[in-house]
Each structure stands twice: as C-alpha cells, then as structure tokens.
Write a protein that holds these residues in place. Structure first.
Motif, PDB file in Angstrom:
ATOM      1  N   ASN A  65     -14.320  -1.989  -8.144  1.00 16.38           N
ATOM      2  CA  ASN A  65     -13.702  -3.244  -8.563  1.00 16.38           C
ATOM      3  C   ASN A  65     -12.183  -3.164  -8.562  1.00 16.38           C
ATOM      4  OD1 ASN A  65     -16.216  -4.453  -9.054  1.00 16.38           O
ATOM      5  ND2 ASN A  65     -16.313  -3.468 -11.051  1.00 16.38           N
ATOM      6  N   TYR A  66     -11.656  -2.299  -7.738  1.00 14.47           N
ATOM      7  CA  TYR A  66     -10.227  -2.039  -7.722  1.00 14.47           C
ATOM      8  C   TYR A  66      -9.823  -1.778  -6.287  1.00 14.47           C
ATOM      9  CZ  TYR A  66      -5.882   0.386  -9.065  1.00 14.47           C
ATOM     10  OH  TYR A  66      -4.587   0.774  -9.223  1.00 14.47           O
ATOM     11  N   ASN A  67      -8.740  -2.375  -5.865  1.00 14.80           N
ATOM     12  CA  ASN A  67      -8.255  -2.169  -4.507  1.00 14.80           C
ATOM     13  C   ASN A  67      -7.128  -1.145  -4.565  1.00 14.80           C
ATOM     14  OD1 ASN A  67      -7.925  -2.436  -1.787  1.00 14.80           O
ATOM     15  ND2 ASN A  67      -6.906  -4.415  -1.885  1.00 14.80           N
ATOM     16  N   PRO A  68      -7.431   0.120  -4.301  1.00  9.36           N
ATOM     17  CA  PRO A  68      -6.436   1.175  -4.471  1.00  9.36           C
ATOM     18  C   PRO A  68      -5.358   1.127  -3.393  1.00  9.36           C
ATOM     19  CG  PRO A  68      -8.358   2.053  -3.412  1.00  9.36           C
ATOM     20  CD  PRO A  68      -8.685   0.635  -3.769  1.00  9.36           C
ATOM     21  N   SER A  69      -4.189   1.608  -3.755  1.00 10.61           N
ATOM     22  CA  SER A  69      -3.110   1.723  -2.779  1.00 10.61           C
ATOM     23  C   SER A  69      -3.371   2.957  -1.917  1.00 10.61           C
ATOM     24  CB  SER A  69      -1.768   1.873  -3.495  1.00 10.61           C
ATOM     25  OG  SER A  69      -1.726   3.111  -4.196  1.00 10.61           O
ATOM     26  N   LEU A  70      -2.714   3.006  -0.801  1.00 13.56           N
ATOM     27  CA  LEU A  70      -2.802   4.173   0.068  1.00 13.56           C
ATOM     28  C   LEU A  70      -2.283   5.399  -0.686  1.00 13.56           C
ATOM     29  CD1 LEU A  70      -3.422   5.428   2.792  1.00 13.56           C
ATOM     30  CD2 LEU A  70      -1.169   4.668   3.575  1.00 13.56           C
ATOM     31  N   GLU A  71      -1.211   5.227  -1.452  1.00 15.41           N
ATOM     32  CA  GLU A  71      -0.659   6.334  -2.232  1.00 15.41           C
ATOM     33  C   GLU A  71      -1.695   6.900  -3.194  1.00 15.41           C
ATOM     34  OE1 GLU A  71       2.659   7.329  -5.667  1.00 15.41           O
ATOM     35  OE2 GLU A  71       2.718   5.373  -4.714  1.00 15.41           O
ATOM     36  N   MET A  72      -2.424   6.025  -3.866  1.00 19.87           N
ATOM     37  CA  MET A  72      -3.444   6.485  -4.818  1.00 19.87           C
ATOM     38  C   MET A  72      -4.542   7.261  -4.095  1.00 19.87           C
ATOM     39  SD  MET A  72      -5.741   4.270  -7.428  1.00 19.87           S
ATOM     40  CE  MET A  72      -6.979   5.029  -8.449  1.00 19.87           C
ATOM     41  N   MET A  73      -4.982   6.763  -2.957  1.00 20.95           N
ATOM     42  CA  MET A  73      -6.038   7.450  -2.218  1.00 20.95           C
ATOM     43  C   MET A  73      -5.572   8.815  -1.722  1.00 20.95           C
ATOM     44  SD  MET A  73      -8.161   4.434  -0.276  1.00 20.95           S
ATOM     45  CE  MET A  73      -6.886   4.099   0.883  1.00 20.95           C
TER      46      MET A  73
END
Length: 92
Positions: A65-73
């Motif tokens: 339920n969250y659209n992560p940023s590329l940085e987070m991934m």
C-alpha cells in the motif's frame, strides 16, 4: 476512455491502464524483497535499522500500500546484501 484514467499504449496501439501495470510490477518487486528478507532470516525491524529507515516504512512497503522511491528500494536491497537492477524487456 474513462475520465481520470491514464493509459499507455503498446506497439500495436492496445490500451494498457497504467495503474494496473504499476500494481503488477509493484506486487512482483515486493514479493521478491519479502522472500529475500525471510530467506536471510531478517526481521522488518532489523531491515529498517540496516537501511536507515523507520520500521513503519518497511511495513508499509511490504504491505503493498505504499509506492516506494527508487532510493528506498536501493537502500533496502543494500541492507539485504543485494543490488537492485531494473531492466526493460520486450513485451510478448
């Protein structure tokens, strides 16, 4: 086309609803992260600590339920001892 719906088009002009495409990709990526975390015996709390993220962010990410940023991934992958690789592939 319905109002407020965004589409992309395949090479043969077939409409593909962007939201459906995003959800499919997101679900597949999240499943890979969860499987890797569990195989390595790492808890969400430990993963968050290693990645320098709040545990709630890891929990929301894994819930889908969250659209992560590329940085987070990238941070999470690194905390798992992995690297994130993104590829474009031809559609079948």
């Amino acid at each position: 086309m319905g109002l407020g719906m965004d589409y992309i088009y395949s090479s043969d002009n077939q409409e593909i609803l962007i939201e459906v495409q995003q959800k499919t990709v997101r679900r597949n990526v999240i499943e890979q992260y969860i499987r890797c975390r569990k195989e390595k015996g790492i808890t969400q709390a430990e993963l968050a600590k290693r990645a320098g993220l709040p545990r709630t962010n890891v929990t929301r990410f894994e819930s889908g339920n969250y659209n992560p940023s590329l940085e987070m991934m990238v941070r999470i992958a690194s905390a798992l001892g992995m690297k994130l690789e993104i590829r474009l592939e031809e559609s079948l």
